[in-house]
Scaffold this motif. Structure first.
Motif, PDB file in Angstrom:
ATOM      1  N   GLY A   1      -0.554   2.572  -6.381  1.00 38.24           N
ATOM      2  CA  GLY A   1       0.379   2.120  -7.949  1.00 38.24           C
ATOM      3  C   GLY A   1       0.246  -0.118  -7.483  1.00 38.24           C
TER       4      GLY A   1
ATOM      5  N   LEU B   1       5.027  -3.082  -7.496  1.00 37.85           N
ATOM      6  CA  LEU B   1       3.778  -1.989  -7.852  1.00 37.85           C
ATOM      7  C   LEU B   1       3.974  -2.311  -8.507  1.00 37.85           C
TER       8      LEU B   1
ATOM      9  N   THR C   1       1.258  -0.375 -11.452  1.00 43.57           N
ATOM     10  CA  THR C   1       1.755   1.415 -12.378  1.00 43.57           C
ATOM     11  C   THR C   1       2.844   1.936 -11.161  1.00 43.57           C
ATOM     12  N   SER C   2       3.284   2.983 -11.391  1.00 42.13           N
ATOM     13  CA  SER C   2       3.908   4.635 -10.835  1.00 42.13           C
ATOM     14  C   SER C   2       2.818   4.351 -10.164  1.00 42.13           C
ATOM     15  N   PHE C   3       3.758   5.597  -8.789  1.00 47.76           N
ATOM     16  CA  PHE C   3       2.993   5.686  -7.657  1.00 47.76           C
ATOM     17  C   PHE C   3       2.045   7.153  -8.600  1.00 47.76           C
TER      18      PHE C   3
ATOM     19  N   SER D   1      -0.081   7.329 -10.553  1.00 43.85           N
ATOM     20  CA  SER D   1      -0.329   7.819 -12.250  1.00 43.85           C
ATOM     21  C   SER D   1      -1.272   6.867 -12.243  1.00 43.85           C
TER      22      SER D   1
END
Length: 532
Positions: free
Chosen positions: A150, A180, A182-184, A186
């Motif tokens: 992320g 972060l 982006t999301s983890f 993803s």
């Protein structure tokens, strides 16, 4: 050819290393039973044409096929304007090709039961933190290697490049302040800092530094005795290549100040190995043998198994056969399909150097090209030429195709640079008296940047990176350009101040001026606030 696995468990470390080196040597010679595969006709002339076409002073190349070293040789000169020739032992930084060594080291530790790929990082580094508590709790050893955390691309690299005064441990500790993007798990976003965390895991689990583990468990057993596991040892090597850099028009010059910044080892797990063609041939033999001489085939399969999908990249017609499919990042390698063939590869870039390792496991083929100039198009012209020959593909004029790519790249750079500097209101003035921009500005992960007033001019200095010192000139409105005294940093930057309703500075943002600026100079990630 049949291979007998010899059990060296319980041998002393020196005896074990000797046995493994002998196994690799025997494997490399093919027991004297296999007739050498020929090299492509006219290869020397072809490589000479690549050097000329892309203005590369020198390169070193290794080719292995079916367990044999077909070529380990140097071409051109170590330094432009001098006579010292590149040979098979000439040292080049392999930069991010080091990541495969770090992944292999973790694989060896997993085989020994010291860790598991799905272990949480905090199980081995209790002090490790990401900015998101969920990610801190869930991120695994495997996640450290596949660029899915992320984090923004190249996040935190400014703590490493150019040389800073942070230690490796301090850099990893400061990851907790990196936001972060982006999301983890993803998205794909390349990073270096988590490979430093992987290096810390290796030290915590093995009781040895990353450097000592790489030397003892990989380099020495593989017979890679000319390879340097500590980047700091590169300085002063008699048979070392010198770096060369292009300007925005593609004109090449020697990066004379390469060693003046000091040679740091903090980034070794992400990109610190320095090697040569002869040793990289041995490394490819180890990998293509599915690691039988150093680790188990199961580990090799894991290293080459794609984990994180990568974006597809469009390819113009003039290099159309290089188009890739099913791109993904594995453990220290990138994997994809090219014309139906699986390719396991990685590249490396450091100021003035680029390199590439490319393996074709189904064909027992491995190619490494190490260069002392920043033209990836040059090494691609060689890699694709060799791949066509050994994979029996129709020939393509790769030199012509990649020369078009090179010209287009510099035309794009010139246009972007013109756009960046061309949009300016030269009649504008800063909103505040010049002295009011002086002060200390702090970023949570990078630290302090100081702006001082001297003889009516503003100067910027970064606390942790000595070469980041230079004069600020007003550009327009609340934006200044800082021009670093150390010109070969190639990273002049805009800094834009934000004022509140009362006319006080509340924030500052930076970004690189030139499209030639290295991606690791992530000024744009800084979130600077004045220190009251």
């Amino acid at each position: 050819m049949m291979y007998k696995k010899i059990d060296v468990t319980g041998c002393g470390s020196s005896r074990k290393a000797l046995l493994l080196s002998l196994l690799i040597a025997v494997y490399a010679t093919g027991f004297g039973q296999r007739k050498p595969t020929p090299l492509p006709p006219g290869l020397d002339a072809y490589i000479g044409q690549v050097l000329d076409s892309f203005h590369v002073p020198g390169l070193s190349i290794a080719v292995v096929k079916d367990g044999q070293v077909l070529l380990s040789k140097g071409y051109g000169v170590r330094k432009m304007g001098e006579s010292g020739k590149v040979d098979a032992q000439t040292l080049f930084p392999i930069a991010s090709n080091t990541k495969a060594f770090t992944a292999t080291a973790l694989g060896i530790l997993a085989e020994r039961g010291k860790l598991q790929w799905n272990d949480r990082v905090i199980d081995h580094l209790p002090w490790f933190r990401m900015s998101d508590p969920f990610v801190t709790r869930e991120i695994t050893i495997r996640d450290l290697l596949v660029h899915n955390s992320g984090l923004a691309p190249y996040a935190g690299d400014l703590m490493q490049f150019p040389v800073s005064d942070f230690t490796r441990r301090e850099i990893v500790e400061r990851i907790r302040f990196l936001p972060l993007a982006t999301s983890f798990r993803s998205a794909y976003a390349y990073d270096n800092v988590l490979y430093l965390a992987a290096g810390e895991v290796i030290e915590a689990v093995s009781g040895m530094s990353w450097e000592d583990f790489i030397r003892r468990e990989i380099l020495d057993p593989a017979g890679m005795h000319g390879t340097l596991e500590r980047f700091s040892r590169f300085q002063g090597q008699a048979n070392g290549a010198m770096p060369h850099i292009p300007d925005s028009k593609g004109r090449i010059s020697v990066l004379e100040t390469f060693f003046e910044e000091g040679m740091s080892d903090k980034s070794n797990p992400a990109g610190g190995i320095v090697s040569n063609a002869a040793d990289m041939a041995k490394w490819m033999l180890v990998q293509l043998d599915s690691g039988k001489t150093l680790f188990r085939p199961k580990t090799a399969a894991l290293l080459w198994q794609g984990v994180n999908p990568m974006p597809e990249v469009s390819v113009p017609a003039w290099i159309g056969p290089s188009r890739t499919e099913m791109n993904s990042y594995a453990l220290g390698f990138r994997v994809y399909l090219n014309r139906g063939t699986k390719v396991v590869t990685h590249g490396g870039k450091l100021d003035g150097f680029v390199s590439c390792v490319m393996l074709f496991p189904e064909h027992g083929l491995g190619i490494t090209v190490l260069t002392n100039q920043e033209s990836g198009n040059a090494y691609n012209a060689i890699l694709q030429h060799l791949a066509d020959y050994y994979l029996k593909k129709p020939p393509t004029n790769w030199i012509r195709g990649y020369r078009i790519q090179e010209d287009a790249k510099f035309a794009r750079f010139a246009a972007l640079e013109g756009q960046s500097l061309g949009k300016r209101d030269s009649t504008s003035r800063p909103a505040l008296p010049i002295a009011q921009y002086a002060g200390i500005y702090r970023d949570p992960w990078y630290g302090d940047i100081t702006v001082t007033l001297k003889d009516g001019k503003l100067y910027m200095k970064a606390q942790h990176t000595p070469v980041f010192y230079g004069q600020m000139e007003h550009w327009q409105y609340e934006t200044f350009i800082v021009r670093w005294d150390h010109r070969e940093v190639r990273g002049d930057a805009f800094i834009t101040f934000t004022l509140d309703a009362a006319g006080k500075i509340v924030a500052a943002k930076m970004k690189a001026v030139s499209p030639l600026t290295d991606v690791s100079l992530d000024f744009h990630d800084l979130d600077l606030k004045p220190v009251k």
